[in-house]
Scaffold this motif. Structure first.
Motif, PDB file in Angstrom:
ATOM      1  N   SER A   6     -40.366  78.648   2.513  1.00 45.29           N
ATOM      2  CA  SER A   6     -39.796  77.342   1.693  1.00 45.29           C
ATOM      3  C   SER A   6     -40.331  76.191   2.751  1.00 45.29           C
ATOM      4  O   SER A   6     -40.148  75.065   2.595  1.00 45.29           O
ATOM      5  N   LYS A   7     -40.811  76.549   4.011  1.00 48.53           N
ATOM      6  CA  LYS A   7     -41.105  75.549   4.981  1.00 48.53           C
ATOM      7  C   LYS A   7     -39.696  74.771   5.454  1.00 48.53           C
ATOM      8  O   LYS A   7     -39.673  73.632   5.829  1.00 48.53           O
ATOM      9  N   ARG A   8     -38.686  75.569   5.301  1.00 50.97           N
ATOM     10  CA  ARG A   8     -37.299  75.081   5.558  1.00 50.97           C
ATOM     11  C   ARG A   8     -36.320  76.017   6.525  1.00 50.97           C
ATOM     12  O   ARG A   8     -36.613  77.496   6.225  1.00 50.97           O
ATOM     13  N   SER A   9     -35.644  75.480   7.284  1.00 50.67           N
ATOM     14  CA  SER A   9     -34.724  76.578   7.773  1.00 50.67           C
ATOM     15  C   SER A   9     -33.519  76.702   7.257  1.00 50.67           C
ATOM     16  O   SER A   9     -32.681  77.605   7.809  1.00 50.67           O
ATOM     17  N   HIS A  10     -33.079  75.858   6.418  1.00 53.67           N
ATOM     18  CA  HIS A  10     -31.797  76.225   5.802  1.00 53.67           C
ATOM     19  C   HIS A  10     -30.608  75.963   6.972  1.00 53.67           C
ATOM     20  O   HIS A  10     -29.554  76.625   6.562  1.00 53.67           O
ATOM     21  N   LEU A  11     -30.668  75.412   7.711  1.00 52.13           N
ATOM     22  CA  LEU A  11     -29.608  74.930   8.774  1.00 52.13           C
ATOM     23  C   LEU A  11     -29.073  73.607   8.902  1.00 52.13           C
ATOM     24  O   LEU A  11     -30.051  72.660   8.931  1.00 52.13           O
ATOM     25  N   ILE A  12     -27.918  73.339   8.682  1.00 48.49           N
ATOM     26  CA  ILE A  12     -27.390  71.875   9.001  1.00 48.49           C
ATOM     27  C   ILE A  12     -26.367  71.915  10.208  1.00 48.49           C
ATOM     28  O   ILE A  12     -25.584  73.036  10.171  1.00 48.49           O
ATOM     29  N   GLY A  13     -26.525  71.058  10.841  1.00 46.45           N
ATOM     30  CA  GLY A  13     -26.103  70.805  12.147  1.00 46.45           C
ATOM     31  C   GLY A  13     -24.735  69.985  12.026  1.00 46.45           C
ATOM     32  O   GLY A  13     -24.709  69.075  11.211  1.00 46.45           O
ATOM     33  N   ALA A  14     -23.514  70.180  12.874  1.00 41.98           N
ATOM     34  CA  ALA A  14     -22.575  68.993  12.935  1.00 41.98           C
ATOM     35  C   ALA A  14     -22.065  69.123  14.457  1.00 41.98           C
ATOM     36  O   ALA A  14     -21.779  69.980  15.044  1.00 41.98           O
ATOM     37  N   VAL A  15     -22.063  67.793  14.998  1.00 46.69           N
ATOM     38  CA  VAL A  15     -21.271  67.627  16.250  1.00 46.69           C
ATOM     39  C   VAL A  15     -19.976  66.937  16.152  1.00 46.69           C
ATOM     40  O   VAL A  15     -20.052  65.622  15.419  1.00 46.69           O
ATOM     41  N   VAL A  16     -18.656  67.628  16.347  1.00 41.23           N
ATOM     42  CA  VAL A  16     -17.358  66.738  16.198  1.00 41.23           C
ATOM     43  C   VAL A  16     -16.950  66.586  17.641  1.00 41.23           C
ATOM     44  O   VAL A  16     -17.101  67.654  18.355  1.00 41.23           O
ATOM     45  N   PRO A  17     -15.724  65.852  17.629  1.00 33.39           N
ATOM     46  CA  PRO A  17     -15.442  65.628  19.013  1.00 33.39           C
ATOM     47  C   PRO A  17     -14.514  66.788  19.523  1.00 33.39           C
ATOM     48  O   PRO A  17     -14.578  67.232  20.589  1.00 33.39           O
ATOM     49  N   THR A  18     -14.066  67.471  18.799  1.00 33.89           N
ATOM     50  CA  THR A  18     -13.160  68.691  18.948  1.00 33.89           C
ATOM     51  C   THR A  18     -12.725  69.387  17.728  1.00 33.89           C
ATOM     52  O   THR A  18     -12.555  68.873  16.620  1.00 33.89           O
ATOM     53  N   LEU A  19     -12.148  70.703  18.093  1.00 37.79           N
ATOM     54  CA  LEU A  19     -11.697  71.162  16.958  1.00 37.79           C
ATOM     55  C   LEU A  19     -10.063  71.468  16.998  1.00 37.79           C
ATOM     56  O   LEU A  19      -9.442  71.976  16.314  1.00 37.79           O
ATOM     57  N   ASP A  20      -9.487  70.836  18.062  1.00 37.48           N
ATOM     58  CA  ASP A  20      -8.122  70.893  18.236  1.00 37.48           C
ATOM     59  C   ASP A  20      -7.384  70.074  17.416  1.00 37.48           C
ATOM     60  O   ASP A  20      -6.212  70.236  17.006  1.00 37.48           O
ATOM     61  N   ASN A  21      -8.021  69.236  16.806  1.00 35.29           N
ATOM     62  CA  ASN A  21      -7.365  68.227  15.872  1.00 35.29           C
ATOM     63  C   ASN A  21      -7.634  68.785  14.386  1.00 35.29           C
ATOM     64  O   ASN A  21      -8.990  68.756  13.900  1.00 35.29           O
ATOM     65  N   PRO A  22      -6.699  69.107  13.694  1.00 30.72           N
ATOM     66  CA  PRO A  22      -6.564  69.724  12.373  1.00 30.72           C
ATOM     67  C   PRO A  22      -7.792  68.839  11.342  1.00 30.72           C
ATOM     68  O   PRO A  22      -8.393  69.315  10.421  1.00 30.72           O
ATOM     69  N   ILE A  23      -7.751  67.386  11.471  1.00 30.34           N
ATOM     70  CA  ILE A  23      -8.369  66.417  10.752  1.00 30.34           C
ATOM     71  C   ILE A  23     -10.010  66.668  10.712  1.00 30.34           C
ATOM     72  O   ILE A  23     -10.606  66.697   9.729  1.00 30.34           O
ATOM     73  N   PHE A  24     -10.467  67.213  11.843  1.00 21.79           N
ATOM     74  CA  PHE A  24     -11.929  67.700  12.133  1.00 21.79           C
ATOM     75  C   PHE A  24     -12.277  68.999  11.377  1.00 21.79           C
ATOM     76  O   PHE A  24     -13.067  68.925  10.697  1.00 21.79           O
ATOM     77  N   ALA A  25     -11.265  69.793  11.481  1.00 19.26           N
ATOM     78  CA  ALA A  25     -11.353  71.132  10.929  1.00 19.26           C
ATOM     79  C   ALA A  25     -11.450  70.840   9.298  1.00 19.26           C
ATOM     80  O   ALA A  25     -12.165  71.753   8.627  1.00 19.26           O
ATOM     81  N   ASN A  26     -10.634  70.098   8.869  1.00 20.52           N
ATOM     82  CA  ASN A  26     -10.570  69.917   7.473  1.00 20.52           C
ATOM     83  C   ASN A  26     -12.033  69.159   7.108  1.00 20.52           C
ATOM     84  O   ASN A  26     -12.631  69.569   5.973  1.00 20.52           O
ATOM     85  N   CYS A  27     -12.576  68.152   7.728  1.00 14.21           N
ATOM     86  CA  CYS A  27     -13.920  67.815   7.306  1.00 14.21           C
ATOM     87  C   CYS A  27     -14.554  68.911   7.454  1.00 14.21           C
ATOM     88  O   CYS A  27     -15.606  68.938   6.511  1.00 14.21           O
ATOM     89  N   LEU A  28     -14.955  69.609   8.288  1.00 19.59           N
ATOM     90  CA  LEU A  28     -16.136  70.824   8.132  1.00 19.59           C
ATOM     91  C   LEU A  28     -15.740  71.689   7.264  1.00 19.59           C
ATOM     92  O   LEU A  28     -16.597  72.278   6.803  1.00 19.59           O
ATOM     93  N   ASP A  29     -14.562  71.898   6.905  1.00 17.32           N
ATOM     94  CA  ASP A  29     -14.230  72.659   5.666  1.00 17.32           C
ATOM     95  C   ASP A  29     -14.937  72.192   4.568  1.00 17.32           C
ATOM     96  O   ASP A  29     -15.652  73.149   3.900  1.00 17.32           O
ATOM     97  N   GLY A  30     -14.985  70.958   4.174  1.00 18.70           N
ATOM     98  CA  GLY A  30     -15.616  70.168   3.087  1.00 18.70           C
ATOM     99  C   GLY A  30     -17.023  70.530   3.402  1.00 18.70           C
ATOM    100  O   GLY A  30     -17.792  70.616   2.239  1.00 18.70           O
ATOM    101  N   LEU A  31     -17.555  69.942   4.725  1.00 16.83           N
ATOM    102  CA  LEU A  31     -19.120  70.005   4.700  1.00 16.83           C
ATOM    103  C   LEU A  31     -19.705  71.534   4.561  1.00 16.83           C
ATOM    104  O   LEU A  31     -20.446  71.549   3.859  1.00 16.83           O
ATOM    105  N   GLN A  32     -18.855  72.653   5.031  1.00 12.59           N
ATOM    106  CA  GLN A  32     -19.287  73.951   4.889  1.00 12.59           C
ATOM    107  C   GLN A  32     -19.440  74.395   3.481  1.00 12.59           C
ATOM    108  O   GLN A  32     -20.348  75.153   3.219  1.00 12.59           O
ATOM    109  N   LYS A  33     -18.449  74.007   2.575  1.00 11.95           N
ATOM    110  CA  LYS A  33     -18.514  74.452   1.273  1.00 11.95           C
ATOM    111  C   LYS A  33     -19.651  73.704   0.531  1.00 11.95           C
ATOM    112  O   LYS A  33     -20.328  74.675  -0.014  1.00 11.95           O
ATOM    113  N   GLU A  34     -20.063  72.517   0.781  1.00  4.70           N
ATOM    114  CA  GLU A  34     -21.162  71.983   0.337  1.00  4.70           C
ATOM    115  C   GLU A  34     -22.606  72.779   0.773  1.00  4.70           C
ATOM    116  O   GLU A  34     -23.574  72.910  -0.221  1.00  4.70           O
TER     117      GLU A  34
END
Length: 343
Positions: free
Chosen positions: A64-92
Protein backbone atom coordinates in the motif's frame (compact mmCIF):
# COMPACT_ATOMS: atom_id res chain seq x y z
CA UNK A 1 -14.01 -24.16 14.12
CA UNK A 2 -10.41 -25.23 14.67
CA UNK A 3 -7.64 -22.84 13.74
CA UNK A 4 -4.80 -23.99 11.50
CA UNK A 5 -1.73 -25.37 13.25
CA UNK A 6 0.71 -22.59 14.05
CA UNK A 7 3.42 -24.46 12.12
CA UNK A 8 1.41 -24.03 8.90
CA UNK A 9 1.70 -20.48 7.63
CA UNK A 10 -1.71 -18.98 6.97
CA UNK A 11 -1.76 -16.75 3.90
CA UNK A 12 -4.07 -14.08 2.62
CA UNK A 13 -5.26 -16.60 0.01
CA UNK A 14 -6.42 -18.93 2.82
CA UNK A 15 -8.41 -16.09 4.35
CA UNK A 16 -9.96 -15.19 0.99
CA UNK A 17 -11.06 -18.79 0.37
CA UNK A 18 -12.52 -19.12 3.88
CA UNK A 19 -14.42 -15.83 3.56
CA UNK A 20 -15.56 -16.56 0.02
CA UNK A 21 -14.06 -13.39 -1.43
CA UNK A 22 -11.13 -12.44 -3.59
CA UNK A 23 -7.60 -11.78 -2.34
CA UNK A 24 -7.93 -8.13 -3.37
CA UNK A 25 -10.99 -7.72 -1.13
CA UNK A 26 -9.08 -9.08 1.88
CA UNK A 27 -6.23 -6.70 1.10
CA UNK A 28 -8.67 -3.80 0.95
CA UNK A 29 -10.09 -4.79 4.34
CA UNK A 30 -6.60 -4.80 5.87
CA UNK A 31 -5.54 -1.50 4.35
CA UNK A 32 -8.76 0.48 4.13
CA UNK A 33 -11.62 -1.15 6.08
CA UNK A 34 -14.15 1.57 5.29
CA UNK A 35 -14.05 0.66 1.57
CA UNK A 36 -15.41 -2.84 2.24
CA UNK A 37 -19.12 -3.55 2.77
CA UNK A 38 -20.03 -4.28 6.42
CA UNK A 39 -21.20 -7.86 5.77
CA UNK A 40 -18.04 -8.63 3.82
CA UNK A 41 -15.90 -7.04 6.53
CA UNK A 42 -17.48 -9.29 9.11
CA UNK A 43 -16.97 -12.41 6.97
CA UNK A 44 -13.29 -11.61 6.42
CA UNK A 45 -12.65 -10.78 10.07
CA UNK A 46 -14.35 -14.03 11.09
CA UNK A 47 -12.09 -15.95 8.70
CA UNK A 48 -9.02 -14.16 10.06
CA UNK A 49 -9.99 -15.11 13.61
CA UNK A 50 -10.78 -18.73 12.74
CA UNK A 51 -7.52 -19.22 10.85
CA UNK A 52 -5.36 -17.23 13.23
CA UNK A 53 -4.06 -15.09 10.37
CA UNK A 54 -1.53 -12.39 11.23
CA UNK A 55 -0.94 -9.99 8.33
CA UNK A 56 2.64 -8.95 7.73
CA UNK A 57 3.01 -5.26 8.47
CA UNK A 58 6.01 -5.12 6.18
CA UNK A 59 4.06 -6.69 3.33
CA UNK A 60 1.14 -4.33 3.92
CA UNK A 61 3.45 -1.35 3.86
CA UNK A 62 5.06 -2.48 0.60
CA UNK A 63 1.71 -3.21 -1.04
CA UNK A 64 0.00 0.00 0.00
CA UNK A 65 3.08 2.24 0.28
CA UNK A 66 1.82 3.10 3.75
CA UNK A 67 2.97 2.17 7.25
CA UNK A 68 -0.51 2.53 8.82
CA UNK A 69 1.13 4.01 11.91
CA UNK A 70 -0.16 7.18 13.59
CA UNK A 71 1.95 8.90 16.23
CA UNK A 72 0.95 10.96 19.25
CA UNK A 73 3.06 12.92 21.72
CA UNK A 74 1.25 14.03 24.89
CA UNK A 75 2.69 15.77 27.96
CA UNK A 76 1.88 12.97 30.41
CA UNK A 77 -0.26 9.92 31.10
CA UNK A 78 -0.61 10.85 34.78
CA UNK A 79 -3.51 13.14 33.91
CA UNK A 80 -6.66 11.19 32.96
CA UNK A 81 -7.68 13.98 30.58
CA UNK A 82 -4.90 12.94 28.16
CA UNK A 83 -5.76 9.26 28.59
CA UNK A 84 -9.34 10.07 27.57
CA UNK A 85 -8.08 11.94 24.52
CA UNK A 86 -5.86 9.02 23.52
CA UNK A 87 -8.76 6.62 23.93
CA UNK A 88 -10.77 8.61 21.40
CA UNK A 89 -7.76 8.85 19.09
CA UNK A 90 -7.04 5.12 19.33
CA UNK A 91 -10.60 4.09 18.52
CA UNK A 92 -10.67 6.15 15.31
CA UNK A 93 -7.18 5.05 14.29
CA UNK A 94 -7.99 1.37 14.85
CA UNK A 95 -11.26 1.66 12.94
CA UNK A 96 -9.24 2.91 9.99
CA UNK A 97 -6.93 -0.11 10.16
CA UNK A 98 -3.96 1.76 11.60
CA UNK A 99 -1.92 1.47 14.80
CA UNK A 100 -1.17 4.16 17.36
CA UNK A 101 2.40 4.88 18.47
CA UNK A 102 2.59 6.87 21.70
CA UNK A 103 5.22 8.99 23.43
CA UNK A 104 5.20 11.46 26.33
CA UNK A 105 7.19 14.67 26.77
CA UNK A 106 6.73 15.51 30.48
CA UNK A 107 6.07 19.10 29.35
CA UNK A 108 9.64 19.28 28.02
CA UNK A 109 10.05 20.76 24.54
CA UNK A 110 13.32 18.95 23.86
CA UNK A 111 11.83 15.61 24.85
CA UNK A 112 8.81 16.29 22.66
CA UNK A 113 11.00 17.05 19.64
CA UNK A 114 13.07 13.91 20.20
CA UNK A 115 9.93 11.79 20.62
CA UNK A 116 8.46 13.17 17.38
CA UNK A 117 11.71 12.48 15.54
CA UNK A 118 11.72 8.87 16.75
CA UNK A 119 8.07 8.42 15.73
CA UNK A 120 8.93 9.67 12.25
CA UNK A 121 11.88 7.27 12.07
CA UNK A 122 9.57 4.41 13.09
CA UNK A 123 7.32 5.23 10.16
CA UNK A 124 4.55 7.37 11.66
CA UNK A 125 2.50 8.78 8.79
CA UNK A 126 1.03 11.60 10.87
CA UNK A 127 1.42 12.91 14.42
CA UNK A 128 -0.88 14.45 17.03
CA UNK A 129 0.71 17.12 19.23
CA UNK A 130 -0.64 19.03 22.23
CA UNK A 131 -0.60 22.84 22.06
CA UNK A 132 1.05 25.13 19.55
CA UNK A 133 4.00 26.63 21.46
CA UNK A 134 7.21 24.77 20.59
CA UNK A 135 10.53 25.18 18.82
CA UNK A 136 9.84 26.02 15.14
CA UNK A 137 12.48 23.44 14.26
CA UNK A 138 9.99 20.66 15.00
CA UNK A 139 7.44 22.13 12.60
CA UNK A 140 10.21 22.48 10.01
CA UNK A 141 11.14 18.80 10.45
CA UNK A 142 7.55 17.65 10.06
CA UNK A 143 7.07 19.76 6.95
CA UNK A 144 10.40 18.63 5.50
CA UNK A 145 9.50 14.97 5.98
CA UNK A 146 5.98 15.50 4.65
CA UNK A 147 4.41 14.26 7.89
CA UNK A 148 0.96 15.78 8.57
CA UNK A 149 0.26 16.87 12.13
CA UNK A 150 -2.67 18.07 14.18
CA UNK A 151 -2.42 20.41 17.16
CA UNK A 152 -4.81 19.77 20.04
CA UNK A 153 -6.02 21.63 23.12
CA UNK A 154 -5.61 24.89 21.21
CA UNK A 155 -7.82 26.95 18.91
CA UNK A 156 -6.39 29.71 16.76
CA UNK A 157 -7.66 30.47 13.25
CA UNK A 158 -4.31 32.11 12.46
CA UNK A 159 -2.39 28.84 12.90
CA UNK A 160 -1.41 27.35 9.54
CA UNK A 161 -2.04 23.78 10.65
CA UNK A 162 -4.83 21.38 11.48
CA UNK A 163 -6.06 21.86 15.03
CA UNK A 164 -8.75 20.53 17.33
CA UNK A 165 -9.34 22.33 20.57
CA UNK A 166 -10.98 25.15 22.43
CA UNK A 167 -10.42 28.75 23.47
CA UNK A 168 -8.46 28.38 26.71
CA UNK A 169 -8.78 32.07 27.54
CA UNK A 170 -12.55 32.10 27.07
CA UNK A 171 -12.98 28.95 29.15
CA UNK A 172 -10.88 30.41 31.96
CA UNK A 173 -12.80 33.69 31.79
CA UNK A 174 -16.07 31.81 32.21
CA UNK A 175 -14.89 30.59 35.63
CA UNK A 176 -13.77 33.94 37.01
CA UNK A 177 -16.79 35.74 35.60
CA UNK A 178 -19.08 33.29 37.39
CA UNK A 179 -17.20 33.77 40.68
CA UNK A 180 -17.17 37.54 40.20
CA UNK A 181 -20.93 37.55 39.75
CA UNK A 182 -21.22 35.60 43.01
CA UNK A 183 -19.49 38.55 44.67
CA UNK A 184 -15.83 37.55 44.83
CA UNK A 185 -13.20 40.28 44.42
CA UNK A 186 -10.06 38.72 45.94
CA UNK A 187 -8.89 35.86 43.74
CA UNK A 188 -6.11 33.34 43.81
CA UNK A 189 -4.83 31.39 40.82
CA UNK A 190 -2.90 28.14 41.02
CA UNK A 191 -1.67 28.07 37.45
CA UNK A 192 0.28 25.50 35.52
CA UNK A 193 3.86 26.35 34.62
CA UNK A 194 3.37 28.81 31.76
CA UNK A 195 6.85 28.65 30.20
CA UNK A 196 6.48 26.68 26.96
CA UNK A 197 2.83 25.92 27.67
CA UNK A 198 0.47 28.10 25.64
CA UNK A 199 -2.63 26.54 27.26
CA UNK A 200 -1.49 27.38 30.79
CA UNK A 201 -0.42 30.85 29.70
CA UNK A 202 -3.75 31.61 28.03
CA UNK A 203 -5.76 30.47 31.05
CA UNK A 204 -3.69 32.54 33.47
CA UNK A 205 -3.57 35.63 31.24
CA UNK A 206 -7.36 35.58 31.01
CA UNK A 207 -7.55 35.80 34.81
CA UNK A 208 -4.97 38.59 34.90
CA UNK A 209 -6.87 40.57 32.27
CA UNK A 210 -10.25 40.09 33.95
CA UNK A 211 -9.09 41.10 37.42
CA UNK A 212 -7.27 44.14 36.04
CA UNK A 213 -10.35 45.23 34.11
CA UNK A 214 -12.69 44.83 37.08
CA UNK A 215 -10.60 46.18 39.94
CA UNK A 216 -10.00 42.82 41.63
CA UNK A 217 -6.88 41.36 43.22
CA UNK A 218 -5.18 38.21 41.98
CA UNK A 219 -2.47 36.22 43.77
CA UNK A 220 -0.70 33.76 41.48
CA UNK A 221 1.31 30.60 42.07
CA UNK A 222 2.62 28.55 39.13
CA UNK A 223 2.94 24.85 39.86
CA UNK A 224 3.47 21.51 38.14
CA UNK A 225 0.28 19.53 37.62
CA UNK A 226 0.31 17.29 40.69
CA UNK A 227 -1.90 17.04 43.78
CA UNK A 228 0.92 17.92 46.16
CA UNK A 229 1.84 21.02 44.15
CA UNK A 230 -1.79 22.11 44.36
CA UNK A 231 -1.41 22.09 48.14
CA UNK A 232 1.84 24.08 47.87
CA UNK A 233 0.17 26.57 45.55
CA UNK A 234 -2.65 27.18 48.01
CA UNK A 235 -0.19 27.79 50.83
CA UNK A 236 1.71 30.31 48.73
CA UNK A 237 -1.30 32.53 48.02
CA UNK A 238 -3.20 32.34 51.30
CA UNK A 239 -1.39 35.40 52.69
CA UNK A 240 -3.33 37.52 50.15
CA UNK A 241 -6.60 36.26 51.69
CA UNK A 242 -8.37 35.25 48.45
CA UNK A 243 -12.01 34.26 48.78
CA UNK A 244 -11.92 32.20 45.57
CA UNK A 245 -9.19 30.00 44.12
CA UNK A 246 -9.12 29.14 40.40
CA UNK A 247 -6.91 26.18 39.49
CA UNK A 248 -5.46 25.40 36.07
CA UNK A 249 -6.75 21.85 36.24
CA UNK A 250 -8.68 19.51 38.52
CA UNK A 251 -5.53 17.82 39.83
CA UNK A 252 -4.28 21.11 41.28
CA UNK A 253 -7.78 21.87 42.58
CA UNK A 254 -7.93 18.53 44.42
CA UNK A 255 -4.63 19.30 46.12
CA UNK A 256 -5.73 22.84 46.97
CA UNK A 257 -9.03 21.64 48.43
CA UNK A 258 -7.37 18.97 50.54
CA UNK A 259 -4.88 21.50 51.90
CA UNK A 260 -7.56 24.09 52.60
CA UNK A 261 -9.57 21.56 54.58
CA UNK A 262 -6.47 20.38 56.42
CA UNK A 263 -5.83 23.98 57.48
CA UNK A 264 -9.38 24.27 58.80
CA UNK A 265 -10.99 26.20 55.94
CA UNK A 266 -14.52 25.23 55.01
CA UNK A 267 -15.12 24.89 51.28
CA UNK A 268 -17.03 26.86 50.05
CA UNK A 269 -18.06 28.74 53.23
CA UNK A 270 -14.60 30.19 53.84
CA UNK A 271 -13.09 29.81 50.38
CA UNK A 272 -14.41 28.77 46.96
CA UNK A 273 -12.32 26.49 44.75
CA UNK A 274 -12.70 25.75 41.03
CA UNK A 275 -10.81 23.49 38.67
CA UNK A 276 -10.54 22.79 34.95
CA UNK A 277 -11.12 19.62 32.85
CA UNK A 278 -13.99 17.93 34.77
CA UNK A 279 -12.16 14.71 35.51
CA UNK A 280 -14.47 11.90 36.62
CA UNK A 281 -13.37 12.31 40.23
CA UNK A 282 -14.36 16.01 40.28
CA UNK A 283 -18.01 15.16 40.90
CA UNK A 284 -17.04 12.78 43.71
CA UNK A 285 -15.06 15.30 45.77
CA UNK A 286 -16.42 16.58 49.09
CA UNK A 287 -17.73 19.04 48.18
CA UNK A 288 -18.09 18.27 44.45
CA UNK A 289 -15.79 20.47 42.39
CA UNK A 290 -16.87 23.38 40.20
CA UNK A 291 -14.87 23.06 37.01
CA UNK A 292 -14.77 23.44 33.22
CA UNK A 293 -15.81 20.37 31.26
CA UNK A 294 -13.51 19.49 28.37
CA UNK A 295 -14.58 16.73 25.99
CA UNK A 296 -11.15 15.12 25.71
CA UNK A 297 -12.40 12.01 23.94
CA UNK A 298 -13.96 14.17 21.22
CA UNK A 299 -10.65 16.00 20.80
CA UNK A 300 -8.93 12.67 20.24
CA UNK A 301 -11.53 11.44 17.76
CA UNK A 302 -11.49 14.66 15.79
CA UNK A 303 -7.68 14.74 15.75
CA UNK A 304 -7.60 11.21 14.34
CA UNK A 305 -10.08 12.17 11.64
CA UNK A 306 -8.00 15.22 10.74
CA UNK A 307 -4.78 13.19 10.54
CA UNK A 308 -6.32 10.36 8.54
CA UNK A 309 -7.91 12.90 6.23
CA UNK A 310 -4.58 14.57 5.55
CA UNK A 311 -2.95 11.21 4.88
CA UNK A 312 -5.72 10.63 2.34
CA UNK A 313 -4.99 13.92 0.61
CA UNK A 314 -7.49 16.21 2.33
CA UNK A 315 -6.55 19.76 3.27
CA UNK A 316 -5.84 20.90 6.80
CA UNK A 317 -8.85 21.28 9.05
CA UNK A 318 -9.86 23.18 12.17
CA UNK A 319 -12.42 22.12 14.76
CA UNK A 320 -13.59 24.08 17.79
CA UNK A 321 -14.68 21.81 20.66
CA UNK A 322 -17.21 23.20 23.12
CA UNK A 323 -16.37 23.59 26.81
CA UNK A 324 -18.90 24.09 29.61
CA UNK A 325 -18.71 25.56 33.07
CA UNK A 326 -19.97 22.93 35.52
CA UNK A 327 -21.13 24.56 38.74
CA UNK A 328 -20.98 22.34 41.82
CA UNK A 329 -20.86 22.81 45.57
CA UNK A 330 -17.20 23.88 45.91
CA UNK A 331 -18.13 27.45 44.96
CA UNK A 332 -20.47 29.93 46.65
CA UNK A 333 -20.82 33.63 47.36
CA UNK A 334 -18.29 35.08 49.80
CA UNK A 335 -19.52 35.85 53.27
CA UNK A 336 -19.32 39.62 52.66
CA UNK A 337 -21.02 40.52 49.38
CA UNK A 338 -19.80 43.58 47.46
CA UNK A 339 -21.59 45.07 44.46
CA UNK A 340 -21.75 42.30 41.83
CA UNK A 341 -22.47 44.52 38.84
CA UNK A 342 -19.92 43.98 36.08
CA UNK A 343 -17.96 47.10 35.26
Amino acid sequence: MTKKNASNTVTINDVARRAGVGKVTVSRLLNSPSTVAPATREAIRRAIEELGYLPSSAARALASKRSHLIGAVVPTLDNPIFANCLDGLQKEVAAAGSTLLLATSNYDGLREAEAARILIERGAEAIMLVGAARDPALYALLDQQGVPYCLTWTADPDIDASWVGFDNAAASTSVIRYLFELGHRRFGAIAGVTAGNDRAFARLQALVDFTAAHGCTLAVSEQRYTVDRGAVGLSEILADQPTAIICANDILAIGAMAEAQRLGFRVPDDISIAGFDDMEIAACMNPPLTTVRVNASEIGRAAAQALLGQIGGESRSMKLVETNLIVRASSAAPRSLPDTTLA
